[in-house]
Design a protein around this motif. Structure first.
Motif, mmCIF file in Angstrom:
data_model
loop_
_atom_site.group_PDB
_atom_site.id
_atom_site.type_symbol
_atom_site.label_atom_id
_atom_site.label_comp_id
_atom_site.label_asym_id
_atom_site.label_seq_id
_atom_site.Cartn_x
_atom_site.Cartn_y
_atom_site.Cartn_z
ATOM 1 N N ARG A 216 5.824 1.785 14.147
ATOM 2 C CA ARG A 216 6.771 1.020 14.972
ATOM 3 C C ARG A 216 7.229 -0.230 14.235
ATOM 4 N NH1 ARG A 216 3.223 1.430 19.079
ATOM 5 N NH2 ARG A 216 3.032 -0.825 19.332
ATOM 6 N N MET A 217 6.310 -0.851 13.512
ATOM 7 C CA MET A 217 6.670 -2.046 12.756
ATOM 8 C C MET A 217 7.751 -1.723 11.730
ATOM 9 S SD MET A 217 4.336 -4.317 10.189
ATOM 10 C CE MET A 217 4.560 -3.096 8.908
ATOM 11 N N LEU A 218 7.569 -0.616 10.997
ATOM 12 C CA LEU A 218 8.559 -0.215 9.995
ATOM 13 C C LEU A 218 9.884 0.165 10.647
ATOM 14 C CD1 LEU A 218 6.143 1.847 7.768
ATOM 15 C CD2 LEU A 218 7.431 -0.144 7.002
ATOM 16 N N ARG A 219 9.811 0.701 11.839
ATOM 17 C CA ARG A 219 11.022 1.140 12.548
ATOM 18 C C ARG A 219 11.758 -0.024 13.215
ATOM 19 N NH1 ARG A 219 9.714 5.080 17.334
ATOM 20 N NH2 ARG A 219 9.477 3.128 18.496
ATOM 21 N N GLU A 220 10.993 -0.961 13.776
ATOM 22 C CA GLU A 220 11.603 -1.975 14.632
ATOM 23 C C GLU A 220 11.732 -3.364 13.999
ATOM 24 O OE1 GLU A 220 12.689 -0.968 17.507
ATOM 25 O OE2 GLU A 220 11.636 0.936 17.747
ATOM 26 N N TRP A 221 10.755 -3.769 13.186
ATOM 27 C CA TRP A 221 10.694 -5.183 12.800
ATOM 28 C C TRP A 221 11.077 -5.468 11.360
ATOM 29 C CZ3 TRP A 221 4.947 -4.997 14.492
ATOM 30 C CH2 TRP A 221 4.869 -4.676 15.856
ATOM 31 N N ILE A 222 10.996 -4.467 10.479
ATOM 32 C CA ILE A 222 11.293 -4.727 9.072
ATOM 33 C C ILE A 222 12.803 -4.738 8.876
ATOM 34 C CG2 ILE A 222 10.981 -3.961 6.688
ATOM 35 C CD1 ILE A 222 8.368 -4.785 7.859
ATOM 36 N N ASP A 223 13.379 -5.927 8.890
ATOM 37 C CA ASP A 223 14.812 -6.065 8.675
ATOM 38 C C ASP A 223 15.059 -6.917 7.436
ATOM 39 O OD1 ASP A 223 14.181 -8.630 9.504
ATOM 40 O OD2 ASP A 223 15.009 -8.366 11.509
ATOM 41 N N SER A 224 16.301 -7.328 7.223
ATOM 42 C CA SER A 224 16.655 -8.083 6.015
ATOM 43 C C SER A 224 16.020 -9.470 5.977
ATOM 44 C CB SER A 224 18.183 -8.213 5.917
ATOM 45 O OG SER A 224 18.700 -8.868 7.071
ATOM 46 N N LYS A 225 15.559 -9.961 7.139
ATOM 47 C CA LYS A 225 14.981 -11.313 7.196
ATOM 48 C C LYS A 225 13.519 -11.344 6.748
ATOM 49 C CE LYS A 225 18.006 -12.698 11.008
ATOM 50 N NZ LYS A 225 18.069 -13.091 12.430
ATOM 51 N N VAL A 226 12.874 -10.172 6.724
ATOM 52 C CA VAL A 226 11.453 -10.126 6.333
ATOM 53 C C VAL A 226 11.322 -10.387 4.833
ATOM 54 C CG1 VAL A 226 9.407 -8.687 6.143
ATOM 55 C CG2 VAL A 226 10.823 -8.564 8.202
ATOM 56 N N GLU A 227 10.581 -11.429 4.500
ATOM 57 C CA GLU A 227 10.398 -11.798 3.097
ATOM 58 C C GLU A 227 8.964 -11.595 2.620
ATOM 59 O OE1 GLU A 227 11.902 -15.664 2.217
ATOM 60 O OE2 GLU A 227 13.803 -15.339 3.257
ATOM 61 N N ALA A 228 8.038 -11.432 3.551
ATOM 62 C CA ALA A 228 6.636 -11.281 3.133
ATOM 63 C C ALA A 228 5.846 -10.529 4.186
ATOM 64 C CB ALA A 228 6.010 -12.655 2.900
ATOM 65 N N LEU A 229 4.883 -9.743 3.721
ATOM 66 C CA LEU A 229 3.933 -9.063 4.597
ATOM 67 C C LEU A 229 2.539 -9.316 4.049
ATOM 68 C CD1 LEU A 229 6.501 -6.706 4.199
ATOM 69 C CD2 LEU A 229 5.316 -5.997 6.272
ATOM 70 N N THR A 230 1.640 -9.788 4.896
ATOM 71 C CA THR A 230 0.271 -10.080 4.483
ATOM 72 C C THR A 230 -0.676 -9.183 5.268
ATOM 73 O OG1 THR A 230 0.884 -12.390 4.064
ATOM 74 C CG2 THR A 230 -1.458 -11.889 4.232
ATOM 75 N N VAL A 231 -1.529 -8.433 4.561
ATOM 76 C CA VAL A 231 -2.437 -7.483 5.204
ATOM 77 C C VAL A 231 -3.843 -7.652 4.633
ATOM 78 C CG1 VAL A 231 -0.588 -5.808 5.592
ATOM 79 C CG2 VAL A 231 -1.946 -5.659 3.520
ATOM 80 N N ASN A 232 -4.830 -7.124 5.362
ATOM 81 C CA ASN A 232 -6.216 -7.263 4.897
ATOM 82 C C ASN A 232 -6.878 -5.917 4.595
ATOM 83 O OD1 ASN A 232 -6.556 -6.315 7.507
ATOM 84 N ND2 ASN A 232 -8.248 -7.707 7.996
ATOM 85 N N GLN A 233 -6.087 -4.835 4.503
ATOM 86 C CA GLN A 233 -6.638 -3.519 4.181
ATOM 87 C C GLN A 233 -5.839 -2.880 3.043
ATOM 88 O OE1 GLN A 233 -6.581 -1.442 7.978
ATOM 89 N NE2 GLN A 233 -8.660 -2.133 8.457
ATOM 90 N N THR A 234 -6.553 -2.388 2.036
ATOM 91 C CA THR A 234 -5.920 -1.851 0.831
ATOM 92 C C THR A 234 -5.000 -0.679 1.145
ATOM 93 O OG1 THR A 234 -7.875 -2.472 -0.445
ATOM 94 C CG2 THR A 234 -6.343 -0.932 -1.469
ATOM 95 N N GLU A 235 -5.481 0.274 1.973
ATOM 96 C CA GLU A 235 -4.675 1.468 2.250
ATOM 97 C C GLU A 235 -3.395 1.125 3.010
ATOM 98 O OE1 GLU A 235 -7.973 1.310 5.408
ATOM 99 O OE2 GLU A 235 -7.701 0.856 3.276
ATOM 100 N N VAL A 236 -3.482 0.112 3.876
ATOM 101 C CA VAL A 236 -2.292 -0.323 4.623
ATOM 102 C C VAL A 236 -1.284 -0.961 3.667
ATOM 103 C CG1 VAL A 236 -1.423 -1.867 6.419
ATOM 104 C CG2 VAL A 236 -3.570 -0.633 6.768
ATOM 105 N N ALA A 237 -1.778 -1.806 2.763
ATOM 106 C CA ALA A 237 -0.897 -2.465 1.790
ATOM 107 C C ALA A 237 -0.199 -1.442 0.903
ATOM 108 C CB ALA A 237 -1.701 -3.443 0.938
#
Length: 413
Positions: A216-237
């Protein structure tokens, strides 16, 4: 700047969205937080209520779902002249007790109320939304350039399946036809897969579950304004990097991996949630808001508080109201309040100042993906607005009414 923080702990995934360093949305998925909006069910009509022009439908959840007559017939669209000539039929002409239906959840269950559902199924993708039961073609209102709207509308007409409808989403602005066609093709395949499963699904029962939080995040929230994503799991990154590269999104190079179990602590997310569960919200200037939610509407009061200004009363009031307008838009998103909202700004005598505050509020609400509509000032000087109800409020997700005062906030002496 927009940044998304993803924290995985045990079986739970949580996401926080920051804009210009301010927390604006929190999402989570696990147990009671499971996302239901978008799920498709086979249901059975239990009660038809002519006096309410609605029906209660058993879809297999704890409480029967609510189906209003407007959601049980083909949808009406403001820009479709055909819809203006069709009055709504009566609910008893549309539904009968024990009738089986294919329905989709549009609003989560809340308190004593069951989920709200519709028979007008929609299958959302990143760039398009497939409407299998109507032939309407539409383009997101957030795309304002008329030339681009016409281009996308023509593309939608060319790629739409016969007898089905397509809505072009905001993220499709500037996207080529091949990408739209590929996106719609996936949705069509998903719809045919749902149809194939129907004969084997129980009544009542789940037929199709909407995608998980990451999808859902990839579908709904990742737009041109997103400049950074911070995660704490290797497989997710790694998964985010690969998907964003396929989408050609520059944020693929800005996925940051931080090995910390409680990543939200660094961003004070839980502290911001605790603040958002309180009625009083302090502004940076020293003014404050008081936000109270009732059954029918949300009321917001603006006060100067500790702020005394510098030059004049008019300037003090204008500064507080403009700052409050921006914070109100953020709080509505963070708390996920919907429905009717009444705002009591500090009284302003200048029409120019009133317009400036309304413009500030409109601009701040324009960042919200959930539809907001600002009606303007009433004769009493109150601002009326609405925000579409989507999902549960922050308070419903993170709290429950006090068993002693039952949510009143007071106990008898």
């Amino acid at each position: 700047m927009k940044e998304i923080i993803l924290q995985g702990q045990a079986q739970q995934m949580r996401a926080a969205v920051f804009e210009e360093g301010e927390l604006v949305e929190v999402h989570e998925e696990e147990g009671a937080f499971t996302h239901l909006v978008g799920n498709i069910y086979r249901g059975r009509v239990e009660n038809v209520l002519p006096g309410m022009q609605a029906a209660f439908v058993d879809i297999g959840l704890e409480k029967n779902a609510f189906l209003y007559v407007a959601d049980a017939v083909p949808p009406s669209f403001e820009d479709d002249p055909r819809s203006k000539t069709k009055p709504l039929p009566r609910i008893e002409q549309v539904l009968k007790p024990r009738q089986e239906l294919l329905v989709q959840i549009t609003k989560e269950p809340f308190a004593t109320k069951g989920a709200r559902i519709t028979t007008n199924i929609t299958i959302p993708g990143r760039y398009t939304v497939l409407m299998p039961k109507t032939d309407y073609i539409g383009v997101s209102r957030r795309i304002s350039d008329e030339e681009e709207r016409n281009r996308l509308r023509e593309l939608a007409k060319n790629i739409s399946p016969q007898g089905m409808g397509v809505i072009i989403r905001t993220l499709a602005e500037g996207v080529e036809g091949k990408e739209l066609e590929d996106d719609l093709k996936k949705l069509l395949e998903l719809w045919y897969h749902i149809i194939e499963k129907l004969p084997h699904a129980s009544v009542p029962g789940l037929v199709h579950e909407d995608v998980d939080l990451l999808s859902r995040m990839l579908r709904e929230w990742i737009d041109s304004k997103v400049e950074a994503l911070t995660v704490n799991q290797t497989e997710v990154a790694d998964g985010l990097r690969n998907t964003l590269r396929k989408l050609g999104h520059p944020a693929a190079n800005h996925v940051r991996l931080v090995y910390k179990e409680n990543l939200f602590e660094d961003y004070s997310v839980d502290e911001e949630i605790r603040k958002a569960l309180r009625p009083k919200v302090w502004l940076k200037s020293g003014g404050y808001l008081v936000i109270q939610q009732t059954e029918a509407l949300t009321v917001i009061d603006v006060n100067t508080g500790k702020y005394i200004g510098k030059s004049s009363l008019e300037h003090t009031v204008l500064h507080t109201n403009c700052e409050a307008a921006e914070e109100i838009a953020r709080q509505l998103r963070l708390r996920n309040y919907g429905g009717i909202i009444i705002i009591d700004f500090i009284d302003m005598t200048s029409e120019e100042d009133q317009k400036q505050v309304l413009t500030t509020l409109e601009k701040a609400c324009a960042q919200d993906k959930v539809k907001c509509q600002i009606m303007g000032l009433t004769q009493l000087g109150l601002v009326e607005m609405t925000r579409k109800k989507v999902g549960q409020t922050l308070a419903a997700r993170y709290g429950k009414p006090c068993p002693v005062c039952e949510g009143l906030g007071w106990t008898l002496k």
